[in-house]
Design an enzyme around this catalytic site. Structure first.
Site, PDB file in Angstrom:
ATOM      1  N   LYS A 215     129.481  22.655  -7.964  1.00 16.96           N
ATOM      2  CA  LYS A 215     128.097  22.968  -8.520  1.00 16.96           C
ATOM      3  C   LYS A 215     127.935  24.496  -8.657  1.00 16.96           C
ATOM      4  CE  LYS A 215     123.088  22.412  -7.093  1.00 16.96           C
ATOM      5  NZ  LYS A 215     122.563  23.179  -6.139  1.00 16.96           N
ATOM      6  N   HIS A 234     119.191  23.802   4.376  1.00 17.39           N
ATOM      7  CA  HIS A 234     119.821  22.603   4.355  1.00 17.39           C
ATOM      8  C   HIS A 234     121.286  22.718   4.912  1.00 17.39           C
ATOM      9  CE1 HIS A 234     121.642  24.713   0.912  1.00 17.39           C
ATOM     10  NE2 HIS A 234     122.836  23.629   0.984  1.00 17.39           N
ATOM     11  N   ASP A 236     125.260  21.061   4.501  1.00 20.99           N
ATOM     12  CA  ASP A 236     126.069  20.512   3.427  1.00 20.99           C
ATOM     13  C   ASP A 236     126.481  19.265   4.035  1.00 20.99           C
ATOM     14  OD1 ASP A 236     125.809  22.593   1.905  1.00 20.99           O
ATOM     15  OD2 ASP A 236     127.781  23.519   2.227  1.00 20.99           O
ATOM     16  N   HIS A 290     121.557  26.665   6.341  1.00 16.67           N
ATOM     17  CA  HIS A 290     121.776  28.043   5.355  1.00 16.67           C
ATOM     18  C   HIS A 290     120.595  27.584   3.926  1.00 16.67           C
ATOM     19  CE1 HIS A 290     124.945  25.126   3.956  1.00 16.67           C
ATOM     20  NE2 HIS A 290     124.723  25.574   2.918  1.00 16.67           N
TER      21      HIS A 290
END
Length: 355
Positions: A215, A234, A236, A290
């Site tokens: 991404k 969020h 990962d 993060h």
């Protein structure tokens, strides 16, 4: 077919607006923690994301290798994120990957729209911007390009950019080298848990099933950076995430009860421990919360490669060796798909309750 589902953030940024649309403004309780990223990066009083030198990760000298593995283990347990240096990926290749991504995002928006995705229609790969998939309708100040990069036989090259011409070659080689790097890091993390070297890699899919998705995040200049986020807070879902960036600060980690800005470390790759390894290790390794800040002076670009287990074939749960009477399992068994759906449901539910 081109799907133009939403206004691109780049178009907003270059339109000359002085105020951002209300959909991009964060909730009041979040705004209190958003600060100037350049001031934050210069603040050396806060904790610093560790830097781990991987030179000796496969050393024949037991003492040197042990020291390297201990540093990696410590960073994974205390932070869940680190800058890795001497990682084995050449500076020349990293330069090519960055130039290819910058070249794509340097194209006119209408050219990029030829690669537009359609998440609502099930086509997640391609060029996009976040759609409002939550109750608050909040959007993030970023555009992105997302696609699977490894294994090669699972790629869809029809949605890879043809401009710049080096995009496919550079990205293909980078994915191969990151896959090789994952095969150095996962055994080291296995040993850190007292497991046999190949255990964690096997538990996330092994050579055959672990997939890598790229991404490229494009964060345009923002006229009111104190009101927006490039990416909201969020963790990962991946096993590991590798991140490059264009040396413009923006990444923040929630560590020890405060938001800490990652320094820009030359020639490093940022390594995140993802949820999958946190689950397998029963919380020994941390998947850190993060987010990404934006600014009004410089465009920020980051390249995140997510190493993900197969969606259905593996059940993620704490490994038996990490569980005891004193340390009961912290996570219920779920497939990777179920874990992703659980996080999305919980996030939407939380936002409904806040509004």
């Amino acid at each position: 077919m081109v799907i133009q589902a939403t206004t691109r953030v780049e178009s907003l940024s270059t339109s000359g607006i002085h105020q951002i649309p209300k959909e991009y403004i964060r909730p009041q309780e979040e705004l209190r923690s958003i600060t100037n990223i350049f001031d934050e990066e210069a603040n050396k009083q806060k904790p610093q994301v560790p830097t781990v030198d991987l030179t000796d990760i496969e050393s024949d000298d037991p003492e040197k290798r042990h020291k390297c593995l201990e540093e990696l283990k410590k960073a994974a347990m205390e932070w869940g994120v680190m800058h890795v240096v001497n990682h084995g990926v050449s500076g020349d290749l990293i330069g090519r990957v960055k130039a290819a991504g910058e070249g794509f995002f340097g194209l006119p928006v209408e050219e990029k729209e030829k690669y537009g995705n359609d998440p609502d229609g099930g086509r997640t790969q391609g060029y996009g911007s976040k759609l409002a998939n939550n109750a608050s309708g909040q959007l993030e100040w970023e555009d992105y390009f997302f696609h699977l990069v490894f294994p090669e036989e699972k790629r869809d090259l029809t949605i890879w950019p043809t401009t710049p011409s080096d995009y496919t070659d550079a990205t293909t080689e980078y994915a191969k080298q990151l896959r090789a790097l994952a095969t150095k890091i996962l055994p080291a993390l296995s040993l850190g848990l007292g497991l046999e070297e190949g255990r964690l890699e096997k538990e996330v899919g092994g050579i055959e099933e672990l997939i890598l998705q790229l991404k490229i995040n494009y964060y345009p200049k923002c006229p009111q950076p104190e009101l927006a986020l490039g990416v909201e807070a969020h963790t990962d879902v991946s096993a590991l995430t590798f991140i490059l960036h264009n040396m413009v600060p923006g990444l923040q980690l929630f560590y020890d009860g405060q938001w800490v800005s990652a320094q820009c470390v030359p020639d490093s790759i940022i390594l995140h421990i993802g949820d999958a390894l946190e689950i397998l290790s029963n919380g020994e390794y941390k998947s850190i919360l993060h987010r990404g800040l934006v600014n009004k002076e410089k465009v920020r670009i980051s390249w995140a490669v997510f190493c993900e287990p197969p969606k259905e074939k593996i059940v993620l749960k704490p490994l038996p060796e990490t569980v005891s009477e004193a340390e009961p399992p912290l996570f219920p068994p779920r497939t990777f798909r179920q874990h992703m759906e659980h996080k999305l449901f919980r996030k939407n539910k939380d936002e409904v309750m806040q509004n």
